[in-house]
Design a protein around this motif. Structure first.
Motif, mmCIF file in Angstrom:
data_model
loop_
_atom_site.group_PDB
_atom_site.id
_atom_site.type_symbol
_atom_site.label_atom_id
_atom_site.label_comp_id
_atom_site.label_asym_id
_atom_site.label_seq_id
_atom_site.Cartn_x
_atom_site.Cartn_y
_atom_site.Cartn_z
ATOM 1 N N CYS A 89 -17.523 -70.346 -56.801
ATOM 2 C CA CYS A 89 -17.847 -70.441 -58.234
ATOM 3 C C CYS A 89 -17.448 -69.189 -59.007
ATOM 4 O O CYS A 89 -17.352 -69.223 -60.230
ATOM 5 N N GLY A 90 -17.195 -68.106 -58.287
ATOM 6 C CA GLY A 90 -16.771 -66.872 -58.933
ATOM 7 C C GLY A 90 -15.272 -66.646 -58.915
ATOM 8 O O GLY A 90 -14.774 -65.727 -59.569
ATOM 9 N N THR A 91 -14.543 -67.476 -58.163
ATOM 10 C CA THR A 91 -13.102 -67.257 -58.043
ATOM 11 C C THR A 91 -12.262 -68.430 -58.537
ATOM 12 O O THR A 91 -11.050 -68.290 -58.684
ATOM 13 N N ARG A 92 -12.879 -69.563 -58.774
ATOM 14 C CA ARG A 92 -12.143 -70.733 -59.256
ATOM 15 C C ARG A 92 -12.648 -71.145 -60.624
ATOM 16 O O ARG A 92 -13.820 -70.975 -60.941
ATOM 17 N N SER A 93 -11.776 -71.729 -61.410
ATOM 18 C CA SER A 93 -12.142 -72.192 -62.746
ATOM 19 C C SER A 93 -12.488 -73.671 -62.710
ATOM 20 O O SER A 93 -11.820 -74.466 -62.040
#
Length: 168
Positions: A89-93
């Protein structure tokens, strides 16, 4: 739902360490559409004599449009063993992938149809009270802020009243 409702005014001191050492998920939207993102900055306290949570979102983030178009948002703390979900959730949009499905989250809804996840240990449901863009003209310690804004992609600060809380 696995989580139990608790009075936000009676949260323990440990719950107030939400942003120290744990990376929460910020989620905004409603039953028709939502997005979530890992956040590293935030705070809890009192604002206008109400229990409050402050979060920060860059204009460029997909979650920003959900924050702008909804009156409520949620902040969720996942168990430590769900570090994989926090990373995703912190690295993908959410523009490119359905992060909620990819993580296998079970959606629940609080006040204002604010989405949150049953897999969380703690959830704060917040109603927006105040929002303001951060800008360089108000930075007092430029050395502290400089490395975070080399592209000028500043955050918008949101302060929300904690209207509901859920704990495992």
């Amino acid at each position: 739902m696995r989580l139990k409702s608790v009075n936000p005014k009676e949260l323990s001191i440990e719950a107030l360490r939400l942003f120290t050492g744990r990376m929460p998920l910020l989620t905004a939207g409603d039953k028709t559409a939502c997005n979530t993102m890992t956040i590293g900055w935030g705070g809890l306290g009192s604002f206008w004599n109400r229990p409050a949570c402050t979060v920060y979102v860059r204009h460029s983030r997909y979650t920003f449009q959900f924050m702008e178009s909804n009156d409520y948002f949620t902040v969720s703390i996942l168990p430590k063993e769900r570090k994989d979900a926090l990373t995703l959730c912190g690295t993908r949009s959410g523009r490119d992938t359905d992060k909620i499905a990819d993580c296998g989250f079970t959606l629940c809804y609080g006040a204002g149809d604010a989405p949150f996840f049953d897999e969380a240990e703690l959830v704060l449901v917040c109603r927006k009270l105040y929002a303001q863009d951060m800008t360089s003209e108000f930075v007092i310690d430029s050395g502290a802020a400089a490395s975070f804004y080399p592209e000028g992609d500043w955050h918008r600060m949101y302060i929300g009243e904690v209207v509901e809380a859920y704990q495992a």
